[in-house]
Scaffold this active site. Structure first.
Site, PDB file in Angstrom:
ATOM      1  N   GLU A   2      24.816  66.432  54.009  1.00 53.22           N
ATOM      2  CA  GLU A   2      25.247  66.431  55.402  1.00 53.22           C
ATOM      3  C   GLU A   2      26.639  67.049  55.509  1.00 53.22           C
ATOM      4  OE1 GLU A   2      25.092  62.599  57.171  1.00 53.22           O
ATOM      5  OE2 GLU A   2      22.972  62.262  56.721  1.00 53.22           O
ATOM      6  N   TYR A  57      18.755  56.375  57.882  1.00 44.88           N
ATOM      7  CA  TYR A  57      20.143  56.815  58.018  1.00 44.88           C
ATOM      8  C   TYR A  57      20.369  58.124  57.270  1.00 44.88           C
ATOM      9  CZ  TYR A  57      25.212  56.840  57.349  1.00 44.88           C
ATOM     10  OH  TYR A  57      26.525  57.202  57.308  1.00 44.88           O
TER      11      TYR A  57
END
Length: 272
Positions: free
Chosen positions: A52, A100
């Site tokens: 990410e 998540y």
């Protein structure tokens, strides 16, 4: 002060492990293979790695690891890969951790078969069964056993117990200072030992003259009512300095060679 550290024993024991590598640009596939090889002894069943981007553009890596046997480690550097050190946590809810990790990935790699949490009993739907939340004691016990620095300790509390962190921060900071005390810097003598001059008298004299022995003309004028001008004060001080210097030299040149000390004079008492 040096960075905080602790002699506390790091401990991680869980079959579900959540890893976060901050500022790690490593390829998820390569990271997965490296982590998989590290835990072969505990029979890995599933691993998910996702890369990410932070708001500042830097990259970080998340990983969810599931093994048949609980991973037991006491080395906080066990999961380091190519010099990158992760935050190690127990994945209390593998479903939530997986969701998540997959929220906004730039790249993803999986290996093995994901093992979801146990199915509900008695035919109840998943929505009808509420997942048991860990108590605060369990959360703090897990944080204390996994944190490796004061900063990481406070960050984990802020994430897991945000209300307590915001209302009791001073208590958490106190416990952080006790768990991870600051390392006192070793004293370095500004005047290292030398031979033959061991006391560095020059530095001492440089401090003594202006701070102890010197009287300013302004202070002298306050003590001498008959001294009216700054020039008179300077002249008097110069004269006194010259006289006292000569007296000290005379005393040093007249060293006594007798061991007998001068006795104080006995004064006569009052008449009977």
């Amino acid at each position: 002060m040096a960075s905080s550290s602790s002699n506390r024993q790091f401990s991680h024991r869980n079959a579900n492990t959540f890893l976060t590598y901050p500022k790690c640009p490593e390829n998820p596939e390569i990271a997965c293979q490296m982590i998989w090889e590290l835990v072969v002894r505990w029979i890995p069943k599933y691993i998910l790695c996702a890369r990410e981007a932070h708001k500042d553009g830097s990259l970080h890596l998340h990983a969810l690891l599931q093994t048949e046997k609980p991973v037991r480690i006491s080395d906080s550097r066990f999961f380091d890969i190519n010099g990158f050190h992760p935050n190690i946590q127990s994945a209390k809810s593998v479903n939530r951790v997986r969701d998540y990790i997959l929220k906004e990935p730039l790249a993803v790699f999986e290996r093995g078969t994901f093992i979801p949490r146990k199915s509900p009993f008695l035919g109840k739907s998943d929505s009808e069964v509420k997942e048991k939340k860990p108590s605060k004691d369990e959360i703090m016990r897990d944080i204390i056993s996994h944190a490796t620095s004061k900063e990481e300790y406070l960050s984990m509390i802020q994430k897991e117990l945000p209300f307590d962190w915001s209302t009791k921060l001073q208590y958490f900071e106190y416990s952080a200072n006790k768990l991870f005390p600051e390392i006192q810097e070793e004293f370095t003598n500004p005047h290292p030992p030398s031979s033959p001059d061991l006391l560095c008298n020059e530095s001492i004299n440089d401090w003594l003259q202006p701070n102890i022995f010197q009287v300013s003309p302004e202070a002298y004028m306050l003590l001498q009512p008959t001294c009216y001008t700054l020039e008179d004060a300077i002249s008097d001080l110069q004269w006194m300095d010259s006289v006292s210097s000569h007296q000290m030299k005379d005393q040093e040149s007249r060293a006594s060679t007798s061991s007998a000390q001068q006795e104080p004079e006995n004064l006569l008492g009052p008449e009977a």
